[in-house]
Write a protein that holds these residues in place. Structure first.
Motif, PDB file in Angstrom:
ATOM      1  N   THR A  33      32.976  35.795  39.434  1.00  0.00           N
ATOM      2  CA  THR A  33      33.927  36.952  39.018  1.00  0.00           C
ATOM      3  C   THR A  33      35.275  36.669  39.124  1.00  0.00           C
ATOM      4  O   THR A  33      35.563  35.826  40.220  1.00  0.00           O
ATOM      5  N   ASN A  34      36.295  36.701  38.173  1.00  0.00           N
ATOM      6  CA  ASN A  34      37.616  36.275  38.367  1.00  0.00           C
ATOM      7  C   ASN A  34      38.289  37.680  39.037  1.00  0.00           C
ATOM      8  O   ASN A  34      39.525  37.488  39.380  1.00  0.00           O
ATOM      9  N   ASN A  35      37.831  38.845  39.151  1.00  0.00           N
ATOM     10  CA  ASN A  35      38.337  39.810  39.909  1.00  0.00           C
ATOM     11  C   ASN A  35      38.609  39.407  41.583  1.00  0.00           C
ATOM     12  O   ASN A  35      39.639  39.741  41.860  1.00  0.00           O
ATOM     13  N   ASP A  36      37.503  38.734  42.108  1.00  0.00           N
ATOM     14  CA  ASP A  36      37.824  38.457  43.556  1.00  0.00           C
ATOM     15  C   ASP A  36      37.683  37.018  43.497  1.00  0.00           C
ATOM     16  O   ASP A  36      37.502  36.570  44.810  1.00  0.00           O
ATOM     17  N   ASP A  64      35.949  33.411  30.203  1.00  0.00           N
ATOM     18  CA  ASP A  64      36.614  34.744  30.437  1.00  0.00           C
ATOM     19  C   ASP A  64      38.075  34.400  30.425  1.00  0.00           C
ATOM     20  O   ASP A  64      38.877  35.239  29.974  1.00  0.00           O
TER      21      ASP A  64
END
Length: 99
Positions: A33-36, A64
């Motif tokens: 994930t690039n969120n975290d 992404d």
């Protein structure tokens, strides 16, 4: 191939971890994930499968971040193509030292 605990993707530092039961609990061999800024790989995988999965997750992040809009099947195909290339041509990534 050496899977490091941290990799930089497009200027962001991702934590790479090998976890147990990812296959059992989440139903897949890897996730990112690039969120975290994390990449998780199933620890119990055979090394070649783990390496290929690592490449898959890198491709997922490129897809992404750069909004390439690859379909998942295309990412699987590229994963196999890149993994085969790296395994079959390891000297390509060696640093050339000029004397």
């Amino acid at each position: 191939m050496k899977i490091l605990s941290k990799v930089k993707i497009s200027g962001f530092i991702y934590e790479v971890s090998q976890v147990t039961n990812l296959c059992r609990d989440a139903g897949h061999q890897g996730e990112s994930t690039n969120n975290d800024l994390t990449i998780k790989l199933e620890k119990s995988l055979a090394e070649p499968v783990k390496e290929s999965t690592f490449i898959h997750e890198l491709l997922e992040q490129f897809n992404d971040i750069y909004m390439i809009k690859l379909e998942h099947k295309q990412i699987y195909d590229l994963e196999q193509a890149f993994y085969s290339f790296i395994v079959d041509n390891p000297k390509v990534f060696e640093k050339v030292v000029k004397q």
